[in-house]
Design a protein around this motif. Sequence first.
Motif, PDB file in Angstrom:
ATOM      1  N   UNK A   1      72.355  -3.235 -28.404  1.00 30.87           N
ATOM      2  CA  UNK A   1      73.117  -3.807 -27.330  1.00 30.87           C
ATOM      3  C   UNK A   1      74.174  -2.755 -26.980  1.00 30.87           C
ATOM      4  N   UNK A   2      74.513  -2.844 -25.604  1.00 29.60           N
ATOM      5  CA  UNK A   2      75.567  -1.803 -25.100  1.00 29.60           C
ATOM      6  C   UNK A   2      76.302  -2.551 -23.876  1.00 29.60           C
ATOM      7  N   UNK A   3      77.282  -2.112 -23.387  1.00 29.21           N
ATOM      8  CA  UNK A   3      78.137  -2.191 -22.522  1.00 29.21           C
ATOM      9  C   UNK A   3      77.209  -2.085 -21.170  1.00 29.21           C
ATOM     10  N   UNK A   4      77.157  -2.489 -20.264  1.00 33.45           N
ATOM     11  CA  UNK A   4      76.531  -2.201 -19.064  1.00 33.45           C
ATOM     12  C   UNK A   4      76.887  -0.984 -18.542  1.00 33.45           C
ATOM     13  N   UNK A   5      75.462  -0.138 -18.270  1.00 34.61           N
ATOM     14  CA  UNK A   5      75.787   1.107 -17.757  1.00 34.61           C
ATOM     15  C   UNK A   5      75.857   2.094 -18.827  1.00 34.61           C
ATOM     16  N   UNK A   6      75.625   1.554 -20.045  1.00 34.19           N
ATOM     17  CA  UNK A   6      75.743   2.550 -21.040  1.00 34.19           C
ATOM     18  C   UNK A   6      74.432   2.410 -22.422  1.00 34.19           C
ATOM     19  N   UNK A   7      74.340   3.326 -23.000  1.00 36.05           N
ATOM     20  CA  UNK A   7      73.159   3.051 -24.224  1.00 36.05           C
ATOM     21  C   UNK A   7      73.696   3.486 -25.407  1.00 36.05           C
ATOM     22  N   UNK A   8      73.112   2.940 -26.404  1.00 40.78           N
ATOM     23  CA  UNK A   8      73.386   3.471 -27.770  1.00 40.78           C
ATOM     24  C   UNK A   8      72.923   4.771 -27.980  1.00 40.78           C
TER      25      UNK A   8
ATOM     26  N   UNK B   1      75.467  -1.463 -31.502  1.00 35.79           N
ATOM     27  CA  UNK B   1      76.279  -2.117 -30.319  1.00 35.79           C
ATOM     28  C   UNK B   1      77.264  -1.199 -29.895  1.00 35.79           C
ATOM     29  N   UNK B   2      76.974  -0.420 -28.812  1.00 36.26           N
ATOM     30  CA  UNK B   2      77.738   0.397 -27.922  1.00 36.26           C
ATOM     31  C   UNK B   2      78.805  -0.457 -27.131  1.00 36.26           C
ATOM     32  N   UNK B   3      79.953  -0.775 -27.549  1.00 29.74           N
ATOM     33  CA  UNK B   3      80.679  -1.441 -26.985  1.00 29.74           C
ATOM     34  C   UNK B   3      82.017  -0.481 -26.231  1.00 29.74           C
ATOM     35  N   UNK B   4      82.959  -1.196 -25.540  1.00 32.64           N
ATOM     36  CA  UNK B   4      83.839  -0.461 -24.867  1.00 32.64           C
ATOM     37  C   UNK B   4      85.025   0.349 -25.821  1.00 32.64           C
TER      38      UNK B   4
ATOM     39  N   UNK C   1      84.857  -8.661 -41.690  1.00 30.94           N
ATOM     40  CA  UNK C   1      84.382  -8.905 -40.176  1.00 30.94           C
ATOM     41  C   UNK C   1      82.913  -9.481 -40.280  1.00 30.94           C
ATOM     42  N   UNK C   2      82.562 -10.332 -39.382  1.00 33.80           N
ATOM     43  CA  UNK C   2      81.239 -10.622 -39.437  1.00 33.80           C
ATOM     44  C   UNK C   2      80.429 -10.269 -38.305  1.00 33.80           C
ATOM     45  N   UNK C   3      81.078 -10.262 -37.022  1.00 32.89           N
ATOM     46  CA  UNK C   3      80.489  -9.568 -36.056  1.00 32.89           C
ATOM     47  C   UNK C   3      81.367 -10.053 -34.755  1.00 32.89           C
ATOM     48  N   UNK C   4      81.419  -9.420 -33.517  1.00 35.02           N
ATOM     49  CA  UNK C   4      82.159  -9.714 -32.489  1.00 35.02           C
ATOM     50  C   UNK C   4      81.238 -10.741 -31.610  1.00 35.02           C
ATOM     51  N   UNK C   5      81.996 -11.635 -30.688  1.00 31.05           N
ATOM     52  CA  UNK C   5      81.366 -12.591 -29.844  1.00 31.05           C
ATOM     53  C   UNK C   5      80.022 -12.080 -29.491  1.00 31.05           C
ATOM     54  N   UNK C   6      79.742 -11.021 -28.898  1.00 35.89           N
ATOM     55  CA  UNK C   6      78.412 -10.640 -28.319  1.00 35.89           C
ATOM     56  C   UNK C   6      77.323 -10.492 -29.397  1.00 35.89           C
ATOM     57  N   UNK C   7      77.886  -9.866 -30.521  1.00 39.27           N
ATOM     58  CA  UNK C   7      76.938  -9.790 -31.737  1.00 39.27           C
ATOM     59  C   UNK C   7      76.419 -11.151 -32.353  1.00 39.27           C
ATOM     60  N   UNK C   8      77.430 -12.155 -32.229  1.00 39.37           N
ATOM     61  CA  UNK C   8      77.000 -13.340 -32.893  1.00 39.37           C
ATOM     62  C   UNK C   8      75.768 -14.037 -32.094  1.00 39.37           C
TER      63      UNK C   8
END
Length: 113
Positions: A1-8, A38-41, A78-85
């Motif tokens: 998963x990644x932030x819109x407009x980006x890729x891992x 996950x490519x996050x901000x 840590x378990x994951x961020x809200x998007x990963x959950x």
Amino acid sequence: MSVAGSECPEALDRAARALTVEFATSTPGSGVGYLLLHRARPAHFALAHVWDGVDLIQSYWTSTLDRPAELRPHRAGAVGCVWELEVLAFESAQWAASCEASDRSDRYLGTHL
């Protein structure tokens, strides 16, 4: 998963897969699981999971955006961020749905988000 407009990046994928193989082979359990990149901000994240019966065993790493292959352990607990959950919930539901089947690994691995 990644932030819109980006890729891992490929470098993240390669580094995470190597760590995941090491993690999965040293972890008790079914040998069945999944890897979430996950490519996050703020950074890159890699979450590896192995099912051990009804328990999910996780290893969680992070790297900076400019050095994706330099993964290091993420903070303890840590378990994951809200998007990963959302992904973790989907995988959990799929494992639970196939847990009692004789072909549970095949059934679980045959369903995708």
